[in-house]
Design a protein around this motif. Structure first.
Motif, PDB file in Angstrom:
ATOM      1  N   GLY A 227       0.811  -1.212   0.000  1.00 38.86           N
ATOM      2  CA  GLY A 227       0.000   0.000   0.000  1.00 38.86           C
ATOM      3  C   GLY A 227       0.845   1.262   0.000  1.00 38.86           C
ATOM      4  O   GLY A 227       0.513   2.251  -0.666  1.00 38.86           O
ATOM      5  N   PHE A 228       1.945   1.232   0.726  1.00 38.81           N
ATOM      6  CA  PHE A 228       2.865   2.374   0.755  1.00 38.81           C
ATOM      7  C   PHE A 228       3.424   2.634  -0.641  1.00 38.81           C
ATOM      8  O   PHE A 228       3.467   3.780  -1.101  1.00 38.81           O
ATOM      9  CB  PHE A 228       4.005   2.100   1.739  1.00 38.81           C
ATOM     10  CG  PHE A 228       5.068   3.165   1.761  1.00 38.81           C
ATOM     11  CD1 PHE A 228       4.852   4.379   2.388  1.00 38.81           C
ATOM     12  CD2 PHE A 228       6.292   2.936   1.152  1.00 38.81           C
ATOM     13  CE1 PHE A 228       5.836   5.356   2.406  1.00 38.81           C
ATOM     14  CE2 PHE A 228       7.277   3.911   1.164  1.00 38.81           C
ATOM     15  CZ  PHE A 228       7.049   5.125   1.789  1.00 38.81           C
ATOM     16  N   LEU A 229       3.819   1.581  -1.327  1.00 33.35           N
ATOM     17  CA  LEU A 229       4.375   1.725  -2.673  1.00 33.35           C
ATOM     18  C   LEU A 229       3.325   2.290  -3.633  1.00 33.35           C
ATOM     19  O   LEU A 229       3.596   3.222  -4.397  1.00 33.35           O
ATOM     20  CB  LEU A 229       4.911   0.382  -3.161  1.00 33.35           C
ATOM     21  CG  LEU A 229       5.537   0.340  -4.551  1.00 33.35           C
ATOM     22  CD1 LEU A 229       6.632   1.392  -4.704  1.00 33.35           C
ATOM     23  CD2 LEU A 229       6.110  -1.065  -4.800  1.00 33.35           C
ATOM     24  N   GLU A 230       2.118   1.753  -3.592  1.00 30.79           N
ATOM     25  CA  GLU A 230       1.046   2.239  -4.469  1.00 30.79           C
ATOM     26  C   GLU A 230       0.702   3.698  -4.170  1.00 30.79           C
ATOM     27  O   GLU A 230       0.573   4.521  -5.089  1.00 30.79           O
ATOM     28  CB  GLU A 230      -0.204   1.373  -4.307  1.00 30.79           C
ATOM     29  CG  GLU A 230      -0.049  -0.026  -4.846  1.00 30.79           C
ATOM     30  CD  GLU A 230      -1.230  -0.925  -4.508  1.00 30.79           C
ATOM     31  OE1 GLU A 230      -2.022  -0.595  -3.585  1.00 30.79           O
ATOM     32  OE2 GLU A 230      -1.362  -1.968  -5.152  1.00 30.79           O
ATOM     33  N   SER A 231       0.545   4.018  -2.912  1.00 25.35           N
ATOM     34  CA  SER A 231       0.196   5.383  -2.520  1.00 25.35           C
ATOM     35  C   SER A 231       1.291   6.372  -2.900  1.00 25.35           C
ATOM     36  O   SER A 231       0.997   7.472  -3.394  1.00 25.35           O
ATOM     37  CB  SER A 231      -0.046   5.437  -1.004  1.00 25.35           C
ATOM     38  OG  SER A 231      -0.202   6.765  -0.571  1.00 25.35           O
ATOM     39  N   THR A 232       2.527   5.983  -2.696  1.00 25.95           N
ATOM     40  CA  THR A 232       3.641   6.867  -3.029  1.00 25.95           C
ATOM     41  C   THR A 232       3.702   7.111  -4.527  1.00 25.95           C
ATOM     42  O   THR A 232       3.894   8.245  -4.974  1.00 25.95           O
ATOM     43  CB  THR A 232       4.966   6.290  -2.502  1.00 25.95           C
ATOM     44  OG1 THR A 232       4.859   6.143  -1.076  1.00 25.95           O
ATOM     45  CG2 THR A 232       6.137   7.184  -2.826  1.00 25.95           C
ATOM     46  N   ARG A 233       3.520   6.046  -5.317  1.00 24.49           N
ATOM     47  CA  ARG A 233       3.494   6.210  -6.772  1.00 24.49           C
ATOM     48  C   ARG A 233       2.428   7.208  -7.187  1.00 24.49           C
ATOM     49  O   ARG A 233       2.691   8.148  -7.935  1.00 24.49           O
ATOM     50  CB  ARG A 233       3.228   4.853  -7.442  1.00 24.49           C
ATOM     51  CG  ARG A 233       3.068   4.956  -8.962  1.00 24.49           C
ATOM     52  CD  ARG A 233       2.184   3.882  -9.566  1.00 24.49           C
ATOM     53  NE  ARG A 233       0.917   3.763  -8.897  1.00 24.49           N
ATOM     54  CZ  ARG A 233       0.296   2.610  -8.715  1.00 24.49           C
ATOM     55  NH1 ARG A 233       0.806   1.475  -9.127  1.00 24.49           N
ATOM     56  NH2 ARG A 233      -0.879   2.584  -8.096  1.00 24.49           N
ATOM     57  N   ASP A 234       1.218   7.031  -6.664  1.00 26.64           N
ATOM     58  CA  ASP A 234       0.103   7.894  -7.051  1.00 26.64           C
ATOM     59  C   ASP A 234       0.299   9.334  -6.589  1.00 26.64           C
ATOM     60  O   ASP A 234       0.044  10.277  -7.342  1.00 26.64           O
ATOM     61  CB  ASP A 234      -1.212   7.336  -6.497  1.00 26.64           C
ATOM     62  CG  ASP A 234      -1.620   6.030  -7.153  1.00 26.64           C
ATOM     63  OD1 ASP A 234      -1.016   5.646  -8.178  1.00 26.64           O
ATOM     64  OD2 ASP A 234      -2.552   5.384  -6.631  1.00 26.64           O
ATOM     65  N   THR A 235       0.759   9.513  -5.370  1.00 25.06           N
ATOM     66  CA  THR A 235       0.948  10.864  -4.840  1.00 25.06           C
ATOM     67  C   THR A 235       2.066  11.590  -5.577  1.00 25.06           C
ATOM     68  O   THR A 235       1.937  12.777  -5.909  1.00 25.06           O
ATOM     69  CB  THR A 235       1.229  10.814  -3.327  1.00 25.06           C
ATOM     70  OG1 THR A 235       0.172  10.103  -2.677  1.00 25.06           O
ATOM     71  CG2 THR A 235       1.331  12.200  -2.733  1.00 25.06           C
TER      72      THR A 235
END
Length: 181
Positions: A56-64
């Protein structure tokens, strides 16, 4: 050891992830020393938890990071369109991350693929295993999570997230830098 995070972006999520990583390592050390036999199931559950949080951290960081980059270089209408498409379960497997960057520029995907493939593809393998484990844990399809793999996956997720933020930040700075005329 979990890599440092030198970015303001998703700092709170990183700190939570780091604290969970540290707690997991500590619980495992106490359990292995025989100090607390009751910790064994908790180590397993924390391992599962950190797998889900790391993905989730990786996905959120990519999107942000992508959203902030687009906001710095595009009109508001484009920003709204991009933001609308982000966060819709695009996944964070290595190929999905490369494909995501390819939508901006093929060369960006190539750079990420080179980072994934360094050291005999270790980073690609660890992120791929993390995402596969997250899916299995989330859907109750067996339990492939070991402490070692969970920690390696967390480290890999932070490393790739750092790469993505650093890449978008450098592009944002280059795009918004004043021209030398």
């Amino acid at each position: 050891m979990i890599p440092d995070w030198n970015h303001a972006l998703n700092r709170d999520r990183y700190l939570d992830l780091r604290d969970t990583y540290t707690a997991l390592v500590g619980a495992d050390e106490r359990w292995r020393s025989g100090e607390h036999d009751w910790l064994q199931p908790h180590v397993l559950h924390l391992s599962r938890y950190i797998v889900i949080r790391s993905a989730g951290f990786l996905e959120s960081t990519r999107d942000t990071a992508a959203s902030q980059f687009v906001a710095s270089v595009a009109p508001a209408e484009v920003v709204r369109r991009v933001d609308d498409a982000l966060g819709r379960g695009q996944g964070a497997a290595p190929k999905q991350l490369s494909d995501f960057l390819r939508t901006f520029s093929p060369s960006w995907a190539t750079l990420l693929d080179e980072a994934f493939d360094a050291r005999d593809g270790e980073l690609r393998s660890r992120v791929g295993a993390l995402i596969a484990a997250r899916k299995k844990v989330a859907h109750g399809e067996g339990d492939p999570v070991t402490l070692t793999r969970a920690l390696e996956g967390c480290e890999a997720a932070v490393t790739v997230a750092d790469w993505i933020v650093s890449h978008f930040t450098a592009l944002q700075m280059a795009t918004t830098a004043p021209s030398a005329t």
